[in-house]
Write an enzyme that holds these catalytic residues in place. Structure first.
Site, PDB file in Angstrom:
ATOM      1  N   ASN A  28       0.834  -1.213   0.000  1.00 36.78           N
ATOM      2  CA  ASN A  28       0.000   0.000   0.000  1.00 36.78           C
ATOM      3  C   ASN A  28       0.864   1.257   0.000  1.00 36.78           C
ATOM      4  O   ASN A  28       0.535   2.250  -0.663  1.00 36.78           O
ATOM      5  CB  ASN A  28      -0.943   0.003   1.202  1.00 36.78           C
ATOM      6  CG  ASN A  28      -2.188  -0.826   0.949  1.00 36.78           C
ATOM      7  OD1 ASN A  28      -3.038  -0.445   0.158  1.00 36.78           O
ATOM      8  ND2 ASN A  28      -2.275  -1.980   1.601  1.00 36.78           N
ATOM      9  N   MET A 104       0.864  -3.049  12.151  1.00 43.45           N
ATOM     10  CA  MET A 104       0.156  -4.090  12.903  1.00 43.45           C
ATOM     11  C   MET A 104       0.254  -3.863  14.413  1.00 43.45           C
ATOM     12  O   MET A 104       0.765  -4.704  15.153  1.00 43.45           O
ATOM     13  CB  MET A 104       0.716  -5.470  12.527  1.00 43.45           C
ATOM     14  CG  MET A 104       0.614  -5.765  11.042  1.00 43.45           C
ATOM     15  SD  MET A 104      -1.078  -5.672  10.416  1.00 43.45           S
ATOM     16  CE  MET A 104      -1.720  -7.208  11.068  1.00 43.45           C
ATOM     17  N   ASN A 121      -6.469   4.801   8.088  1.00 41.75           N
ATOM     18  CA  ASN A 121      -6.082   3.390   8.086  1.00 41.75           C
ATOM     19  C   ASN A 121      -6.807   2.693   6.941  1.00 41.75           C
ATOM     20  O   ASN A 121      -7.881   3.136   6.513  1.00 41.75           O
ATOM     21  CB  ASN A 121      -6.467   2.726   9.415  1.00 41.75           C
ATOM     22  CG  ASN A 121      -6.003   1.274   9.489  1.00 41.75           C
ATOM     23  OD1 ASN A 121      -4.888   0.944   9.050  1.00 41.75           O
ATOM     24  ND2 ASN A 121      -6.843   0.403  10.026  1.00 41.75           N
ATOM     25  N   HIS A 123      -8.235  -1.171   6.058  1.00 43.96           N
ATOM     26  CA  HIS A 123      -8.513  -2.443   6.714  1.00 43.96           C
ATOM     27  C   HIS A 123      -9.094  -3.412   5.686  1.00 43.96           C
ATOM     28  O   HIS A 123      -9.982  -3.031   4.910  1.00 43.96           O
ATOM     29  CB  HIS A 123      -9.517  -2.230   7.864  1.00 43.96           C
ATOM     30  CG  HIS A 123      -9.779  -3.480   8.632  1.00 43.96           C
ATOM     31  ND1 HIS A 123      -8.874  -4.012   9.521  1.00 43.96           N
ATOM     32  CD2 HIS A 123     -10.834  -4.325   8.621  1.00 43.96           C
ATOM     33  CE1 HIS A 123      -9.367  -5.123  10.037  1.00 43.96           C
ATOM     34  NE2 HIS A 123     -10.555  -5.336   9.508  1.00 43.96           N
ATOM     35  N   THR A 155      -9.911   6.273  14.992  1.00 41.85           N
ATOM     36  CA  THR A 155     -10.394   6.742  16.286  1.00 41.85           C
ATOM     37  C   THR A 155      -9.963   5.723  17.336  1.00 41.85           C
ATOM     38  O   THR A 155      -9.293   4.744  17.020  1.00 41.85           O
ATOM     39  CB  THR A 155     -11.933   6.865  16.300  1.00 41.85           C
ATOM     40  OG1 THR A 155     -12.481   5.548  16.107  1.00 41.85           O
ATOM     41  CG2 THR A 155     -12.439   7.806  15.222  1.00 41.85           C
ATOM     42  N   GLU A 157     -11.589   3.482  18.700  1.00 36.91           N
ATOM     43  CA  GLU A 157     -12.165   2.153  18.527  1.00 36.91           C
ATOM     44  C   GLU A 157     -11.417   1.401  17.430  1.00 36.91           C
ATOM     45  O   GLU A 157     -11.269   1.924  16.307  1.00 36.91           O
ATOM     46  CB  GLU A 157     -13.642   2.315  18.133  1.00 36.91           C
ATOM     47  CG  GLU A 157     -14.438   1.043  18.213  1.00 36.91           C
ATOM     48  CD  GLU A 157     -15.834   1.217  17.629  1.00 36.91           C
ATOM     49  OE1 GLU A 157     -16.419   0.219  17.229  1.00 36.91           O
ATOM     50  OE2 GLU A 157     -16.297   2.379  17.553  1.00 36.91           O
ATOM     51  N   GLN A 187      -7.392  -4.187  -4.773  1.00 36.40           N
ATOM     52  CA  GLN A 187      -8.350  -3.081  -4.641  1.00 36.40           C
ATOM     53  C   GLN A 187      -7.894  -2.052  -3.610  1.00 36.40           C
ATOM     54  O   GLN A 187      -8.164  -0.860  -3.741  1.00 36.40           O
ATOM     55  CB  GLN A 187      -9.732  -3.624  -4.283  1.00 36.40           C
ATOM     56  CG  GLN A 187     -10.317  -4.538  -5.342  1.00 36.40           C
ATOM     57  CD  GLN A 187     -10.329  -3.902  -6.722  1.00 36.40           C
ATOM     58  OE1 GLN A 187     -10.732  -2.747  -6.869  1.00 36.40           O
ATOM     59  NE2 GLN A 187      -9.861  -4.630  -7.717  1.00 36.40           N
TER      60      GLN A 187
HETATM   61  C1  GRF Z   1      -3.256  -4.855   3.983  1.00 37.38           C
HETATM   62  O1  GRF Z   1      -4.138  -5.886   3.685  1.00 37.38           O
HETATM   63  C2  GRF Z   1      -3.915  -3.847   4.875  1.00 37.38           C
HETATM   64  O2  GRF Z   1      -5.272  -3.695   4.630  1.00 37.38           O
HETATM   65  C3  GRF Z   1      -3.711  -4.467   6.234  1.00 37.38           C
HETATM   66  O3  GRF Z   1      -2.435  -5.021   6.190  1.00 37.38           O
HETATM   67  C4  GRF Z   1      -2.091  -5.314   4.839  1.00 37.38           C
HETATM   68  C5  GRF Z   1      -0.834  -4.569   4.533  1.00 37.38           C
HETATM   69  O4  GRF Z   1      -0.324  -4.877   3.292  1.00 37.38           O
HETATM   70  N1  GRF Z   1      -3.924  -3.488   7.255  1.00 37.38           N
HETATM   71  P1  GRF Z   1       0.931  -4.065   2.737  1.00 37.38           P
HETATM   72  O5  GRF Z   1       2.007  -4.107   3.816  1.00 37.38           O
HETATM   73  O6  GRF Z   1       0.488  -2.685   2.425  1.00 37.38           O
HETATM   74  O7  GRF Z   1       1.346  -4.841   1.513  1.00 37.38           O
END
Ligand code: GRF
Length: 237
Positions: A28, A104, A121, A123, A155, A157, A187
């Site tokens: 990402n 994480m 974030n 998810h 937030t 939560e 995606q």
């Molecule tokens: C992704 O699936 C994201 O939604 C989740 O952890 C994964 C991270 O993938 N929070 P990357 O490190 O961006 O390849």
């Protein structure tokens, strides 16, 4: 610092200073770097911070000439001590936006408050379904026919802040968690740069009442981006 590919952001303002937090592969992060370098995303990624020294995303950042920092949670006695150090580290880069990209860690309320309305974030589920871990397996176990990813404001939560943008994918016969994860991840790489673009250009903010606002109107539900075309991940399956 302005780099080739930077484009003007909010009303022609300088690119938005951004800090990205990762723990792993950083695909990402790569999507954000690629969009920025293509001149499509008016951000300046000032630092990439990982809590793990072996995160491949650090290599991606270095290749793009972005500063990196490793702040290992193992070196801190408590979660709050770690998050206080992280807030200090991030603050030194004066980010207008903190982007969690596969970071994480559960954040303390203090850290979240430090970047209230300035932290996003992504998810890998159609929130509010499946906050937390193992989202793909949980979707399969539930017999869901569709799954996806959500970008949201952070937030207190866990995975619970206002949803901004969602991409949906089909769950296909023969899917296992790995195949489904790959389809969702493709995606994610579409929707995260788009949500960051909204924020960087001043279209998106978190209102005083905790409601997300897009183009001056309350966002009562996440914008939906349907996966209309098959992705390489689909074809590989
Ligand atoms: C992704 O699936 C994201 O939604 C989740 O952890 C994964 C991270 O993938 N929070 P990357 O490190 O961006 O390849």
């Amino acid at each position: 610092m302005t780099r080739p590919g930077d484009v003007a952001g909010r009303d022609g303002a300088a690119p938005l200073p951004v800090a990205v937090l990762i723990s792993g592969d950083g695909s990402n992060l790569q999507a954000l770097i690629d969009a920025q370098q293509a001149g499509e995303l008016p951000i300046d990624i000032r630092v990439v911070v990982s809590n793990r020294g072996d995160a491949f995303g650090l290599t991606r950042a270095e290749r793009a000439g972005i500063q990196t920092r490793v702040l290992s949670h193992r070196e801190f006695p408590t979660r709050s001590a770690y998050d206080a150090a992280l807030a200090l580290l991030l603050g030194g880069f004066e980010p207008g936006l903190v982007v969690l990209a596969g970071f994480m860690r559960i954040l303390t309320p203090e850290l979240v408050a430090s970047f209230h309305g300035r932290m996003l974030n992504i998810h890998p589920s159609l929130l509010p379904r499946y906050p937390g871990l193992h989202t793909h397996q949980r979707a399969l176990d539930a017999g869901d026919t569709e799954h996806g990813a959500t970008v949201h404001f952070v937030t207190d939560e866990l995975d619970g802040g206002p949803g901004l943008l969602q991409a949906r994918v089909p769950v296909l016969p023969g899917d296992d968690a790995e195949r489904l994860a790959a389809r969702v991840l493709a995606q994610e790489h579409r929707i995260y740069p788009l949500a960051v673009h909204w924020f960087a250009t001043g279209r998106l903010c978190l209102g005083a009442d905790g409601q997300a606002m897009l183009d001056g109107a309350p966002l009562t539900a996440p914008v939906q981006i349907d996966a209309v075309a098959p992705t390489p991940a689909d074809r590989a399956g």
